[in-house]
Scaffold this motif. Sequence first.
Motif, mmCIF file in Angstrom:
data_model
loop_
_atom_site.group_PDB
_atom_site.id
_atom_site.type_symbol
_atom_site.label_atom_id
_atom_site.label_comp_id
_atom_site.label_asym_id
_atom_site.label_seq_id
_atom_site.Cartn_x
_atom_site.Cartn_y
_atom_site.Cartn_z
ATOM 1 N N LEU A 207 14.795 14.955 -8.233
ATOM 2 C CA LEU A 207 14.974 16.259 -7.688
ATOM 3 C C LEU A 207 14.496 17.516 -8.167
ATOM 4 N N ALA B 133 11.144 17.553 -7.210
ATOM 5 C CA ALA B 133 10.884 18.079 -5.917
ATOM 6 C C ALA B 133 10.935 19.598 -5.605
ATOM 7 N N TYR B 134 11.724 20.282 -6.392
ATOM 8 C CA TYR B 134 11.964 21.574 -6.704
ATOM 9 C C TYR B 134 10.758 22.160 -7.007
ATOM 10 N N GLU C 207 7.987 22.168 -4.485
ATOM 11 C CA GLU C 207 8.316 22.975 -3.401
ATOM 12 C C GLU C 207 7.760 24.272 -3.771
ATOM 13 N N ASN D 165 8.490 22.440 1.880
ATOM 14 C CA ASN D 165 9.611 21.607 2.043
ATOM 15 C C ASN D 165 8.965 20.065 1.636
ATOM 16 N N LEU D 166 9.610 19.312 0.637
ATOM 17 C CA LEU D 166 9.121 17.936 0.445
ATOM 18 C C LEU D 166 10.314 17.045 0.771
ATOM 19 N N SER D 167 9.847 15.880 1.564
ATOM 20 C CA SER D 167 10.957 14.974 2.231
ATOM 21 C C SER D 167 11.000 13.992 1.091
ATOM 22 N N ASP D 168 12.492 13.266 1.353
ATOM 23 C CA ASP D 168 12.856 12.237 0.392
ATOM 24 C C ASP D 168 11.800 11.221 0.187
ATOM 25 N N LEU E 240 8.780 12.047 -1.634
ATOM 26 C CA LEU E 240 8.964 12.117 -3.219
ATOM 27 C C LEU E 240 9.211 10.562 -3.645
ATOM 28 N N VAL F 146 1.633 13.186 -8.563
ATOM 29 C CA VAL F 146 2.408 14.493 -8.516
ATOM 30 C C VAL F 146 1.431 15.833 -8.391
#
Length: 84
Positions: free
Chosen positions: A43, A46-47, A50, A56-59, A62, A71
């Motif tokens: 998580l 992901a932040y 972003e 925005n990054l979808s699950d 990720l 990454v």
Amino acid sequence: MDNKNILKRFINFLENNNDGYLKNVKMSSKLKEDLDLDSMDFLDIAYFIEQETDKNLSDDVLETFETVSDVVLFIKMGMRKHVN
């Protein structure tokens, strides 16, 4: 920004979020197996992504990241889209 600079920023981010215990992080390092990152760490990743890409990054996306390289390359591609 080139891969080396993105890698440096990502490693710095990982070390800051893991109390500096991560050492010898390489492009080939596996996020779960080598770096022992868990779902909460993902998580945070992901932040970070972003913030770096302003997207925005979808699950689903990720969950595709297995290595540091995944990454870094994703961030590079996201930044490229902002330039074009």
